[in-house]
Each structure stands twice: as structure tokens, then as C-alpha cells.
Design an enzyme around this catalytic site. Structure first.
Site, PDB file in Angstrom:
ATOM      1  N   ARG A 275       0.834  -1.314  -0.063  1.00  0.00           N
ATOM      2  CA  ARG A 275       0.151  -0.061  -0.051  1.00  0.00           C
ATOM      3  C   ARG A 275       0.987   1.141  -0.107  1.00  0.00           C
ATOM      4  O   ARG A 275       1.805   1.374   0.790  1.00  0.00           O
ATOM      5  CB  ARG A 275      -0.984  -0.029   1.372  1.00  0.00           C
ATOM      6  CG  ARG A 275      -1.594   1.089   1.721  1.00  0.00           C
ATOM      7  CD  ARG A 275      -3.198   1.192   0.919  1.00  0.00           C
ATOM      8  NE  ARG A 275      -3.817   2.556   1.302  1.00  0.00           N
ATOM      9  CZ  ARG A 275      -4.943   2.891   0.563  1.00  0.00           C
ATOM     10  NH1 ARG A 275      -5.243   2.350  -0.518  1.00  0.00           N
ATOM     11  NH2 ARG A 275      -5.598   3.880   1.131  1.00  0.00           N
ATOM     12  N   GLU A 370     -11.115 -19.275  30.033  1.00  0.00           N
ATOM     13  CA  GLU A 370     -10.155 -20.167  30.822  1.00  0.00           C
ATOM     14  C   GLU A 370      -9.138 -19.256  31.859  1.00  0.00           C
ATOM     15  O   GLU A 370      -8.059 -19.176  31.944  1.00  0.00           O
ATOM     16  CB  GLU A 370      -9.098 -20.332  29.509  1.00  0.00           C
ATOM     17  CG  GLU A 370      -9.421 -21.606  28.889  1.00  0.00           C
ATOM     18  CD  GLU A 370      -9.601 -22.894  29.277  1.00  0.00           C
ATOM     19  OE1 GLU A 370      -9.304 -22.971  30.543  1.00  0.00           O
ATOM     20  OE2 GLU A 370      -9.956 -23.803  28.926  1.00  0.00           O
TER      21      GLU A 370
END
Ligand code: TGC
Ligand code: FAD
Length: 394
Positions: A275, A370
Site C-alpha cells: 500500500r 480460561e
């Protein structure tokens, strides 16, 4: 094909088997799964784990670290880590499936189950023929599972289970669930294998998620649900049993999160080299380089932490706190890299045509499940100061 992010030659620390498994997993995922993920996520149509699971089983991705018995693969925690890294590079929901199956369903059956339970369920789970779920979290008790309300009452040769488990991965599609409940007699937490179709066992999906949309999450309802004594995990006594399973899955996350971070880094690197703005590639500007370099540094530190933890796990020496540090740090790395990559892609960064925004949304779940980032801070804080700061008297 993805070549890996490896600034510190961590590959040299892996075995030939680790690299071989990784190559097979990578080839399979690139061919069969990568093309499906963005659409599955966009449409919130979870990937078909009944289909994918069989291939995962063939590749040794389920229960990788369990010894070669009852059809388990018999490889190492390091190989399991490598598997988790590969799958989460594609999507966190894939790693969730692998970590839940391996660490939260196969591990408790292997560690706490009877010979009959191991012989019945482990080979099928290892081959991906059946899917499992792990029911610990409840509507009123997430970070504090020790206060769970689900009950188990012995009635002759059966147990009667009551309660609700929520935010359970694969709840709606699971063939079996390892469910935790408190024995009303002795007050101890016990584990039960509940099969799909058991009377009083309800499995429903949670929808309208803004994260983990390529996977499924849901609720498990237990309404006077009767299971035979043979379905109780005989060696599981107390909260330590489910918490020991979390160690296995948290380890998987410590590797997996770095996979997501690598994908974000690579996407941002390629994009900024291509880009152009102000007549030159974005990658030629100092501010952009700083962002890329910081991502690479964090990934590299996370890779080394995960590798060392794997070696400690393989030697049976890892502590709960070491696992907490790796889970906490590496999920933070993924969160940082996903956000930074998203930023470097400009407006394209908010499109699902590129992976960072999907990883960014997924990682919010990983940051929370978790053990939340806060809970791991408190686990580490308790270890170094000797003071527990989870509970307070009011
Ligand atoms: P505490 O008094 O600290 O411990 C109770 C007993 O358990 C032992 N223990 C552990 N054993 C093995 N591994 C661990 N990680 C252990 N942590 C504790 C401990 O030694 C004690 O044993 P004993 O013999 O002395 O009784 O318990 P506490 O109630 O104070 O809680 C501690 C705390 C907050 C750290 C714990 O409750 C906790 O970890 N909470 C977080 C809950 C959590 O992580 N839930 C996860 C649900 S599963 C999930 O999210 C799956 S996501 C899907 C995917 O992985 O992709
Ligand atoms: P809470 O515990 O209510 O926490 C809310 C906030 O308060 C958090 O920021 C937390 O860090 C903070 N907090 C809590 N206690 C303290 C404290 N003492 N001090 C300071 N801050 C504190 N569970 C399962 O059992 N099985 C599964 O398969 C499973 N899969 C999941 C999949 C997904 C996609 C998600 C999002 C969750 C899943 N969970 C699963 C549930 C997950 O483990 C819980 O969401 C998690 O443990 C946090 O619990 P909670 O959401 O109730 O949050």
C-alpha cells in the site's frame, strides 16, 4: 503458503516430528479450512466440527499430548502447542475446539476416568468421531467456579443432576459433555459424563455473538437429569479436578494466541509493503516500522515463553502460575497485534476480507475465558506475595 514468523530461529528448538505435524496441519488448513472461515464468521454459521474433527483426528490434533493408549496420539505438549498455533492462526474457534477436546474432555477422562470410560470415549474423541464439551461455568459463577450451584444427588445406582452451565464451547453440537456438579451429601465437586439425548439434558446455542462466530457456544441445562454411577469420573474429587483440566487448555491458548498474533503481523507487513500513500509504501515510514517492529518483538517474546512452558509441561514440571503467566502474556500479545494490524490496514482493517478484525473480536473471548486476564494476575499475585486477593469478607 504461510512461512511462519521466526525472528529468533525458534524452529531450531522444535523436533522433526513437531515440524512434520505442523506442515501437514498447515497444508490441510490452507486447503480445506481457510477458504471457509471468513464466511462462517460473517454468517455466524459455525464450522462443522463433526466433519473437520475426523480430519483433525487423522492428523493427531486431538489429545496430541496424551500417551499412546486408548487410541491417543502419544506425542508431546510441544507438538500440541505447535498444533494450537497453526489452528489459531486461522481462527480462534478452531483452537478452542482442539483445546476443549484435548484438554477439557479427553484429559479429564484420561486422568480421572475409569478403564471402561477411557476405553469407550477416548478412541472416538481422538478420531474426531464424537465431539465433547466441558461444563464448568454457570450463569452466576464464572471466575469463581468453586461457588457453583449445580447439584448431584445419589439415588441408588444413579445420580440426579440439576443446574445450568452457560457459555460452553460446542454445547449445542456435543455428543458428550463433562459436567461438574456439587454432591449434596458431602459438598464435594464431582465430574460426570453426560451423553447427548439423556433425559433432562438440554443443549442450546447462544447466538448474536460478536466474537468466535465461526464456532459454537451454548448452554447445558440439567433438569433432574439421571446418569448412571458408571458415568461419574471416579478419581475426580473436589475443585482441583476441573481446575487441573484448565491447565491443559490454558497451555494450548498460550501457543494458539501467538498464532493469531503471527497472522495479524504477517497481514500488516504484506499490506504496508504494498500500500502506497504520499507516493511511497506505508512500510517505508518510520511510524509504521515502529508498529511492525513492536509486534515482532512481542511475538518473539511470546514464542519463547510458550516454547519454554512446553518443555516444562513435557518434563511434568510446569506450575499453575507458569501456565497463568504464559496465558496472560500471550493473549495480551495477540490482543495488541490484532489491534495494531487493524490500524495499519486503515479502512480495509474493518473489513472481513482481511483477518485482523476477526482475530481482534475473537481474542476478546480468549482474554476472558480460561481465566480472565484479571484472574491470572491474581493467581500470579498470590504466588509472589502469599496473599490471595480473589475473595474479600463483606
Ligand atoms: P483454590 O483454593 O485456589 O483451589 C482449589 C483447589 O484446586 C487446586 N487448584 C488447582 N489444581 C490444579 N490446577 C490448577 N490450575 C489449580 N488451581 C487451584 C488448589 O490447589 C486447591 O486444591 P486443594 O487440594 O487444596 O483443595 O480455589 P479458589 O476457589 O480460591 O479459586 C481459585 C481461582 C480463582 C484461581 C480459580 O477458581 C480459577 O482459576 N478461576 C477461573 C475459572 C476459569 O478459568 N474458568 C474456565 C472455564 S472453562 C473455559 O473457559 C473454556 S474456554 C474454551 C477454550 O478453552 O477454548
Ligand atoms: P465474571 O467472573 O463475572 O467476571 C467479570 C469481570 O470481573 C471480569 O473482568 C473479571 O476479570 C472481573 N473479576 C471477577 N472476579 C474478580 C476479582 N476477584 N477481582 C477482580 N476482578 C474480578 N466455560 C466453560 O465452563 N466451558 C467452556 O467451554 C467455555 N467456553 C467459553 C467460550 C467462550 C467464547 C466464552 C466467551 C466463554 C466460555 N466459557 C466457558 C466461560 C468462561 O470461562 C467465563 O466467561 C470466564 O471464566 C469468566 O467468567 P464470567 O464471564 O462469569 O465473568
Amino acid at each position: 503458503m504461510f512461512r511462519g514468523v521466526d525472528f529468533y530461529n525458534v524452529d531450531e528448538l522444535l523436533s522433526d516430528e513437531d515440524r512434520l505435524v505442523r506442515q501437514s496441519v498447515r497444508e490441510f488448513l490452507e486447503k480445506e479450512v481457510v477458504p471457509l472461515v471468513a464466511d462462517a464468521w460473517h454468517e455466524e454459521k459455525p464450522l462443522n466440527f463433526h466433519e473437520l474433527g475426523k480430519k483433525f483426528g487423522e492428523l493427531g490434533m486431538l489429545g496430541t499430548f496424551l500417551p499412546e493408549e486408548y487410541g491417543c496420539p502419544g506425542m508431546t505438549y510441544t507438538t500440541f502447542g505447535v498444533v494450537c498455533q497453526e489452528v489459531e492462526r486461522v481462527d480462534s474457534a478452531l483452537r478452542s475446539f482442539v483445546a476443549v477436546t484435548s484438554g477439557l474432555v479427553m484429559y479429564p477422562i484420561w486422568r480421572y476416568g475409569s478403564e471402561e470410560q477411557k476405553g469407550e470415549y477416548l478412541p472416538k474423541l481422538a478420531r474426531g468421531e464424537i465431539i465433547g464439551a466441558f461444563g464448568l461455568t454457570e450463569p452466576n459463577h464464572g471466575s469463581d467456579p468453586g461457588s457453583m450451584e449445580a447439584t448431584a444427588r445419589r439415588d441408588g445406582d444413579e445420580w440426579v443432576l440439576n443446574g445450568t452451565k452457560t457459555w460452553i464451547s460446542e454445547a449445542d453440537v456435543a455428543d458428550i459433555a463433562v459436567v461438574w456438579a456439587r454432591d449434596v451429601e458431602d459438598g464435594k465437586i464431582k465430574g460426570f459424563i453426560v451423553e447427548r439425548g439423556t433425559k433432562g439434558f438440554q443443549q442450546t446455542a447462544i447466538t448474536k455473538k460478536a466474537s468466535m462466530r465461526a464456532g459454537s457456544v451454548g448452554e447445558l441445562g440439567l433438569v433432574n437429569c439421571r446418569v448412571p454411577e458408571e458415568n461419574r469420573l471416579p478419581e475426580a474429587r473436589g475443585l482441583g479436578a476441573p481446575l487441573s483440566c484448565l491447565n491443559q487448555a490454558r497451555f494450548g491458548i498460550s501457543w494458539g494466541a501467538i498464532g493469531a498474533a503471527m497472522d495479524c503481523y504477517e497481514t500488516a507487513l504484506n499490506y504496508t509493503k504494498e500500500r502506497k500513500q504520499f507516493g511511497a509504501p506505508l512500510a517505508s515510514y518510520q511510524l509504521v516500522q515502529e508498529k511492525l517492529v513492536n509486534m515482532l518483538i512481542e511475538i518473539t517474546k511470546g514464542q519463547l515463553l510458550a516454547w519454554r512452558l512446553a518443555k516444562l509441561m513435557d518434563e511434568g514440571k510446569a506450575t499453575t502460575e507458569q501456565i497463568s503467566m504464559a496465558k496472560k502474556n500471550n493473549v495480551r500479545v495477540a490482543r495488541y497485534c490484532a489491534r495494531t494490524a487493524r490500524e495499519l490496514l486503515g479502512a480495509n482493517g474493518i473489513s472481513l476480507d482481511y483477518s485482523p478484525i476477526r482475530h481482534m473480536a475473537n481474542i476478546e473471548s480468549v482474554y476472558t475465558y480460561e481465566g480472565t486476564d484479571d484472574i491470572h494476575t491474581l493467581i500470579l499475585g498470590r504466588a509472589i506475595t502469599g496473599y490471595q486477593a480473589f475473595r474479600r469478607e463483606l
